[in-house]
Design a protein around this motif. Structure first.
Motif, mmCIF file in Angstrom:
data_model
loop_
_atom_site.group_PDB
_atom_site.id
_atom_site.type_symbol
_atom_site.label_atom_id
_atom_site.label_comp_id
_atom_site.label_asym_id
_atom_site.label_seq_id
_atom_site.Cartn_x
_atom_site.Cartn_y
_atom_site.Cartn_z
ATOM 1 N N ALA A 194 0.729 -0.453 0.000
ATOM 2 C CA ALA A 194 0.000 0.000 0.000
ATOM 3 C C ALA A 194 1.240 0.771 0.000
ATOM 4 O O ALA A 194 1.129 1.682 0.545
ATOM 5 C CB ALA A 194 -1.208 0.059 -0.707
ATOM 6 N N ASP A 254 7.182 -0.894 4.711
ATOM 7 C CA ASP A 254 6.690 -0.825 3.327
ATOM 8 C C ASP A 254 7.529 -1.662 2.369
ATOM 9 O O ASP A 254 7.770 -1.267 1.226
ATOM 10 C CB ASP A 254 6.632 0.630 2.842
ATOM 11 N N HIS A 314 -3.753 -1.092 11.222
ATOM 12 C CA HIS A 314 -4.228 -1.109 9.841
ATOM 13 C C HIS A 314 -5.706 -1.496 9.829
ATOM 14 O O HIS A 314 -6.119 -2.423 10.538
ATOM 15 C CB HIS A 314 -3.409 -2.093 9.015
ATOM 16 N N THR A 363 -7.110 3.064 -2.666
ATOM 17 C CA THR A 363 -5.847 2.884 -1.963
ATOM 18 C C THR A 363 -4.781 3.699 -2.688
ATOM 19 O O THR A 363 -5.046 4.340 -3.699
ATOM 20 C CB THR A 363 -5.461 1.394 -1.899
ATOM 21 N N ASP A 413 1.233 2.533 -3.696
ATOM 22 C CA ASP A 413 2.293 1.721 -3.096
ATOM 23 C C ASP A 413 2.037 0.246 -3.418
ATOM 24 O O ASP A 413 0.938 -0.264 -3.193
ATOM 25 C CB ASP A 413 2.320 1.927 -1.586
ATOM 26 N N ARG A 441 0.420 -1.885 -0.681
ATOM 27 C CA ARG A 441 -0.990 -1.586 -0.435
ATOM 28 C C ARG A 441 -1.864 -2.105 -1.579
ATOM 29 O O ARG A 441 -2.989 -2.535 -1.348
ATOM 30 C CB ARG A 441 -1.189 -0.079 -0.257
ATOM 31 N N SER A 456 -6.378 2.782 -7.422
ATOM 32 C CA SER A 456 -5.162 3.251 -6.767
ATOM 33 C C SER A 456 -4.807 4.630 -7.303
ATOM 34 O O SER A 456 -4.894 4.879 -8.511
ATOM 35 C CB SER A 456 -4.004 2.275 -6.984
ATOM 36 N N SER A 465 -8.345 1.757 2.709
ATOM 37 C CA SER A 465 -7.525 1.196 3.787
ATOM 38 C C SER A 465 -6.387 2.149 4.100
ATOM 39 O O SER A 465 -5.795 2.747 3.200
ATOM 40 C CB SER A 465 -6.971 -0.183 3.401
#
Length: 521
Positions: free
Chosen positions: A2, A255, A281, A364, A367, A370, A392, A411
């Motif tokens: 993400a 990440d 999360h 989202t 990333d 994600r 995204s 999220s």
């Protein structure tokens, strides 16, 4: 907060083994290609800067370092390095003096006294009471519409009473008040106007000074020794790792997908360190939407998610299923029963709502981690008859949509939650943006009453009210709790002094040494 790996939840019936086998084959091929890329990267000559500098890779851009406005996690973590705070919170979530000591004069009055030696701003001037007053008044000003206003609770006014002394007056008693005074302090010449332009309102008195800020790079200077600290925004995790192996970056935190971490853990000259984290999360709903505003739809989504499978296969076990926003071990955290993974029940709930295969839009960031989570959730929800379209967007657009309520599902993660009245900031009906973080437009009179009552008491009675509020929120389901993800950092062998914090803050950079410092020993 993400690519992709084929995902099949454990506990699935026919075909699950085949799907997992295909997933393993895809992972093996992907890891093989990844290992080759990492080997090639490791063959290059390590790149050292001409001047002392520590370089850290970020997945997300730093959007706003102004402490009066708050914002995303990356911005908040970098901002902590720039500004002094009157009070900070320790590992047990209790307030402790930072730039000031405090005393309670009566139930509605607190006096803060700046500690010696007082910090200095970038122009050499001392932090004084007028700076504190101007900063806090800027957040209190209704015209400023600061999202941090709700975090100051019943603070009514701020006045300087003497050199180095500031009095805070409340509208009602608040046992948590000292722990609210964690706002970064600006010089008075900058704090008075929210429209002040850089570099004025980025002039802090913390351990670092800001030198440059662009869309993809932030450069700081450590005041103690003039060490350069550079944050480079590199959204793709594989590219971040390649840059670290080639010596273009020294340190990464979080990440990163599990297969990258496993590969890095086998490489000499690379440090991989893990620790339990408190970042919560979650999957958020828009309760103003006619579909996600229906409790039965939200319950169906919750029962369609197999969190244990997500943690096992997507995060390689590096997370703990979550129940509440408050982190594990918090004195006011409630023990909540998770929503059981039950796709059949999810289908029955949708039928009760009169919905046949509803379609939801899930937003989202870009990333890759994600997106992978979003894709796995999409597959799990589809198995329960819920069609999900994943959208995204680059971080600024995505976060802007979330704050504006332009979503059905999204999220994100809450990082650094320590005070239990964060529940008010997130779930009270009076905390709608921009004055709060109730982004899903959740309005529940029972929750409001519990949070209001908690604000008027203290001690165990207060903690009990916050626990009951969490139980009621969990039943009303504005969020589906997902997990608390472990923190992990990856560094080149010469990096020394960096330590992980449960909230993911970068505070240890004040004492971290870059690789070349060790080479010159």
């Amino acid at each position: 907060m993400a690519g992709d790996r084929l995902f099949a939840p454990h506990g699935a019936n026919s075909g699950a083994g085949g799907m997992m086998a295909v997933g393993r084959l895809g992972r093996q091929r992907g890891v093989g290609m990844l290992a080759g890329l990492l080997w090639l990267a490791g063959c290059g000559q390590a790149q050292y800067p001409a001047t002392p500098v520590l370089r850290m890779g970020l997945a997300q851009p730093v959007l706003d370092l102004d402490p009066r406005r708050g914002g995303d996690a990356a911005s908040a973590r970098v901002a902590r390095l720039l500004y002094s705070r009157l009070i900070d919170l320790d590992a047990t979530y209790q307030p402790r003096p930072a730039a000031a000591d405090w005393q309670q004069l009566d139930t509605l009055h607190y006096r803060l006294t700046l500690r010696q030696p007082v910090p200095r701003f970038g122009d050499g001037s001392r932090l004084v009471a007028a700076d504190v007053v101007a900063t806090y008044r800027a957040v209190l000003d209704p015209a400023a519409a600061s999202p941090l206003r709700a975090e100051l609770g019943p603070l009514a006014s701020v006045h300087a009473t003497a050199d180095g002394q500031i009095d805070f007056t409340l509208s009602q008693p608040d046992a948590l008040f000292p722990g609210r005074l964690t706002l970064g302090i600006l010089p008075a010449r900058c704090a008075g106007s929210v429209s002040a332009t850089p570099p004025c309102h980025y002039d802090g008195s913390g351990p670092f000074a800001l030198e440059t800020l662009t869309a993809d790079r932030v450069r700081l200077r450590r005041r103690s020794d003039d060490l350069g600290l550079e944050f480079q925004v590199v959204p793709d995790p594989t590219v971040r790792v390649l840059k670290l192996l080639r010596g273009e970056l020294d340190l990464l935190q979080n990440d990163l997908p599990p297969e990258l971490l496993r590969e890095l853990g086998r490489r000499p000259g690379v440090q991989v360190v893990r620790a339990a984290g408190s970042s919560y999360h979650y999957l958020g709903f828009n309760l103003a939407d006619p579909v996600t505003g229906d409790l039965r739809v939200r319950q169906a989504v919750a029962h369609a998610i197999d969190r244990e499978a997500l943690v096992r296969y997507l995060l390689a076990g590096a997370a703990v299923p979550a129940g509440s926003v408050l982190p594990p071990g918090h004195y006011a955290a409630a023990r909540l029963l998770p929503y059981e993974y039950d796709p059949a029940l999810a289908r029955r709930l949708l039928a009760e709502a009169g919905l046949n295969s509803p379609r939801l839009v899930y937003k989202t960031s870009t990333d890759p981690v994600r997106i992978r989570i979003a894709t796995a959730l999409q597959a799990q929800l589809a198995a329960a008859g819920i069609r999900v379209q994943v959208q995204s967007h680059e971080w600024g657009s995505f976060f802007g949509d979330v704050r504006a309520g332009r979503f059905q599902l999204y999220s994100l993660a809450w990082v650094g939650i320590r005070q239990p009245d964060a529940l008010r900031h997130i779930f009270h009906s009076g905390s709608l943006p921009p004055g709060g973080a109730n982004r899903g437009r959740f309005a529940n009179p029972a929750v409001d009453a519990l949070l209001d009552a908690a604000a008027r008491t203290s001690g165990e009675r207060q903690a009990a009210l916050y626990r009951q509020a969490q139980i009621t929120v969990h039943e009303a389901l504005p969020y589906v709790p997902l997990w608390y993800e472990d923190n992990v950092y990856v560094a080149r062998a010469g990096v020394r002094g960096y330590m992980l914090r449960p909230d993911g803050a970068y505070d240890a950079l004040e004492f971290t040494e870059p690789p070349h410092a060790r080479d010159s020993d």
